[in-house]
Design an enzyme around this catalytic site. Structure first.
Site, PDB file in Angstrom:
ATOM      1  CE  LYS A 165      -3.624   2.366   2.532  1.00 12.63           C
ATOM      2  NZ  LYS A 165      -4.609   2.282   3.609  1.00 12.63           N
ATOM      3  CE  LYS A 216      -6.074   1.858  -0.568  1.00  9.96           C
ATOM      4  NZ  LYS A 216      -6.649   1.769   0.744  1.00  9.96           N
TER       5      LYS A 216
HETATM    6  C1  PBG Z   1      -7.110   3.641   5.448  1.00  7.02           C
HETATM    7  C2  PBG Z   1      -7.594   3.417   4.056  1.00  7.02           C
HETATM    8  C3  PBG Z   1      -7.442   4.351   3.037  1.00  7.02           C
HETATM    9  C4  PBG Z   1      -8.051   3.800   1.906  1.00  7.02           C
HETATM   10  C5  PBG Z   1      -8.562   2.547   2.260  1.00  7.02           C
HETATM   11  N1  PBG Z   1      -8.263   2.321   3.612  1.00  7.02           N
HETATM   12  C6  PBG Z   1      -6.875   5.702   3.051  1.00  7.02           C
HETATM   13  C7  PBG Z   1      -5.545   5.934   3.621  1.00  7.02           C
HETATM   14  O1  PBG Z   1      -4.711   5.035   3.761  1.00  7.02           O
HETATM   15  O2  PBG Z   1      -5.319   7.087   3.977  1.00  7.02           O
HETATM   16  C8  PBG Z   1      -8.116   4.500   0.593  1.00  7.02           C
HETATM   17  C9  PBG Z   1      -9.108   4.022  -0.382  1.00  7.02           C
HETATM   18  C10 PBG Z   1      -9.370   4.956  -1.491  1.00  7.02           C
HETATM   19  O3  PBG Z   1      -8.712   6.008  -1.666  1.00  7.02           O
HETATM   20  O4  PBG Z   1     -10.295   4.653  -2.254  1.00  7.02           O
HETATM   21  N2  PBG Z   1      -6.940   2.572   6.261  1.00  7.02           N
END
Ligand code: PBG
Length: 309
Positions: A178, A231
């Site tokens: 991520k 992601k």
């Molecule tokens: C946080 C989380 C995020 C997303 C999914 N879970 C945002 C972040 O890490 O700040 C982002 C998903 C998206 O942008 O569609 N646990």
């Protein structure tokens, strides 16, 4: 060589504790659903052939705290939503997000300590809370828990906690790679969960790193992840391909809120053909190697695939 199928799609849904279904300003076309609206929307998606949903709760400021304890409340919004979804649609796979940001007064995925050197995320203290959160979701009926927090060692700890709680059959979909991405901006608006201070770069990955994704993959495999995720998706297709080649586990990719919004806003301006670009973007993610795609376009794409078949 590769054909997008409805069965590849996972639909992310936002749920809030209120009675009304609210439009989300930062994500046109997406809603913060009431419990009733959530069950209805998930049912429509399932009827189109979408096998799974993933839940994101919108938590009021009054329930947020610096220890994020609301995240494992047995009658919290997520366990209530999971139970309602499984009761109404027993065949629908329900995935929950495991991370503290919606519940954390600081907006970070982990517990924060503020010291002289600035802000510090407490890894091991956070993992303990994540384990309680995962067990809470599993007890409510979640089929899969998906840790998105990026703390070290959380997959192994969550596996152990689930097994100890008698939830051996609950799977773990790990957010393996991520990235610290600006593409999450609209999502943080939807949940009102942006960090109050600092950024997420100490736990999310550097966009320049691809080999690090493979290192994270080895750790997640060793710790017992059942599925792994990359992601965002579109800007990281090479990472999806590398991870696909390096593992026998199913690989998921998340077309995140910023990717959604870029297509939505260009289409709204009349600059892009929305349906064609949605299908092409999802096909590209599948071609790169994703077995499953989380996308806010899931319902729209499923309807398009049904109409075309
Ligand atoms: C946080 C989380 C995020 C997303 C999914 N879970 C945002 C972040 O890490 O700040 C982002 C998903 C998206 O942008 O569609 N646990």
């Amino acid at each position: 060589e590769k054909v997008l199928a409805v069965g590849d799609l996972i639909y992310p849904l936002f749920v809030h504790g209120g009675e009304d279904d609210q439009a989300i300003d930062s994500m046109p076309g997406c809603m913060r659903w009431s419990l009733e609206g959530l069950v209805r929307e998930a049912g429509e998606a399932h009827a189109l052939g979408i096998p799974a949903v993933v839940l994101f709760p919108v938590v009021p400021e009054s329930l947020k705290s610096s220890d994020a304890a609301e995240c494992f409340h047995p009658e919290g919004l997520v366990p209530r939503s999971v139970a309602a979804l499984k009761a109404a649609h027993p065949g629908l796979v329900v995935i929950t997000d495991v991370a503290l940001d919606p519940y954390n007064a600081d907006g970070h995925d982990g517990i924060v300590r503020k010291g002289d050197a600035g802000l510090e995320i407490l890894n091991d203290e956070t993992v303990e809370v994540l384990c309680k959160q995962a067990v809470c979701h599993a007890r409510a009926g979640a089929d899969i828990v998906a840790p998105s927090d990026m703390m070290d060692g959380r997959v192994g700890a969550i596996r152990e906690a689930l097994d100890a709680a008698g939830c051996e059959k609950v799977s773990i979909l790990s957010y393996t790679a991520k990235y610290a991405s600006a593409y999450y901006g609209p999502f943080r608006g939807a949940l009102e969960s942006a960090p109050k201070e600092g950024d997420k770069k100490s736990y999310q990955m550097d966009p320049g790193n691809a080999r690090e994704a493979l290192r994270e993959l080895l750790l997640d495999e060793a710790e017992g992840a059942d599925m792994v995720m990359v992601k965002p998706a579109g800007p990281y297709l090479d990472v999806i391909a590398k991870v696909r080649e390096a593992t026998v586990l199913p690989v998921a990719a998340y077309q995140v809120s910023g990717e959604y919004l870029m297509i939505k806003s260009a289409a709204a301006a009349g600059w892009l053909d929305e349906e064609a670009v949605v299908m092409e973007s999802l096909t590209g993610i599948k071609r790169a190697g994703a077995d499953m795609i989380l996308t806010y376009f899931a319902k729209q794409a499923a309807a398009g695939l049904q109409a075309g078949s």
